[in-house]
Scaffold this active site. Structure first.
Site: not given
Length: 315
Positions: A133-134
């Site tokens: 996600c990051y």
């Protein structure tokens, strides 16, 4: 005929989002959801918005191939996917496998599926590594100016506590997070190495957890080889992402409260130093959706020839 899909590790936050997305997709049939903890319980008891008689099942690894499904999504912790993959291979089954863990994001034999940046390299691979996600937010924040970047990119990230999963820890303890911002893994984070590898430029990443449940704010600080004007920078981003249905470029810095529960990414807040050599860009996305489940569905659509945004509600 609908393509059959199974999920291994369906109990978590991302599993619930995947269940909703796949159940509503016109081209996929959600055929199996595996969870040891919820074995035998109806999915409707745990996933709001889901309708049907499907039940969770505790599937052994060697059972997966016998089900004959067209695709599997592995929503397992890091280090746990290989047993499932080996079992499917031994059974002779050749389903599409989308792995949400980090286990194969560094494996050149797997397609790294960040569609907005990598779809041109997809050539029918049956094994797909879903980006972190990051890592997705960082790459989308930097990619349009990557050729101008000089030296490491510094990325300051803040995530909602759903990113820490459902296993109890300080990073998803609402009492400890109240009125707090919790830093962790400030050097050599997995996503730091992931982005450095796939973006092709050094990244220094400093992650934090905040009291909100979902959504990521990622602020990227970049030093440029040549001075730039703000309008020229924004034009680069708008041109690069012009045809991306899940990506919106904004003049102002995006807010995480506006992206939570939505399937896309917002990138904006373009700010330059007086000499035009330092650029700061902000990206937001929902860590459970575009950071995980939505991106997995994009990759399944790509693998089976559906329009990439098929089954994804667009705002």
């Amino acid at each position: 005929m609908a393509r059959t899909v199974g999920i291994v590790g369906a109990r978590g936050h991302t599993g619930a989002e995947l269940i909703r997305l796949l159940a509503a997709h016109p081209g996929f049939e959600l055929a199996a959801v595996s969870s040891r903890e919820l074995d035998g319980q109806r999915v409707t008891e745990h996933v709001s918005g889901f309708h049907g008689e499907l039940r969770y099942a505790s599937l052994a690894h060697d059972e997966l191939g016998s089900l004959g499904l067209d695709a599997w999504v592995l929503a397992l912790p890091n280090g746990k996917s290989d047993a499932c993959i080996a079992s499917l291979a031994e059974s002779g089954a050749e389903p599409v496998i989308v792995d949400l863990s980090a286990d194969h994001r560094f494996d050149d034999d797997w397609y790294y599926g960040l569609p907005e940046l990598t779809r041109d390299t997809y050539a029918g691979q049956r094994r797909i590594a879903n980006p972190g996600c990051y890592a997705s937010a960082m790459q989308l924040a930097v990619a349009p100016v990557r050729d101008l970047v000089e030296g490491p990119v510094q990325c300051f990230g803040v995530s909602g506590y759903s990113g820490a999963g459902t296993a109890p820890s300080d990073r998803n303890d609402a009492d400890k997070l109240r009125d707090n911002l919790m830093p962790y893994a400030l050097v050599d984070h997995l996503h730091e190495r992931e982005v450095t590898r796939h973006l092709g430029t050094p990244v220094e990443f400093m992650p934090h957890v905040a009291p909100h449940f979902r959504g990521i704010t990622l602020t990227a600080n970049m030093h440029l080889r040549t001075p730039m004007e703000r309008d020229a920078v924004e034009a680069r981003y708008r041109e690069r992402y012009r045809d991306e249905p899940l990506l919106r470029v904004t003049g102002d810095a995006p807010w995480v409260s506006r992206i939570a529960g939505h399937h896309g990414v917002e990138v904006g807040g373009f700010t330059l130093s007086a000499d035009g050599r330092r650029l700061v860009v902000v990206a937001t996305l929902d860590n459970l959706l575009k950071g995980a489940a939505t991106q997995a569905l994009q990759n399944l659509n790509l693998a089976f020839g559906y329009p990439e945004a098929e089954g994804i509600p667009l705002d």
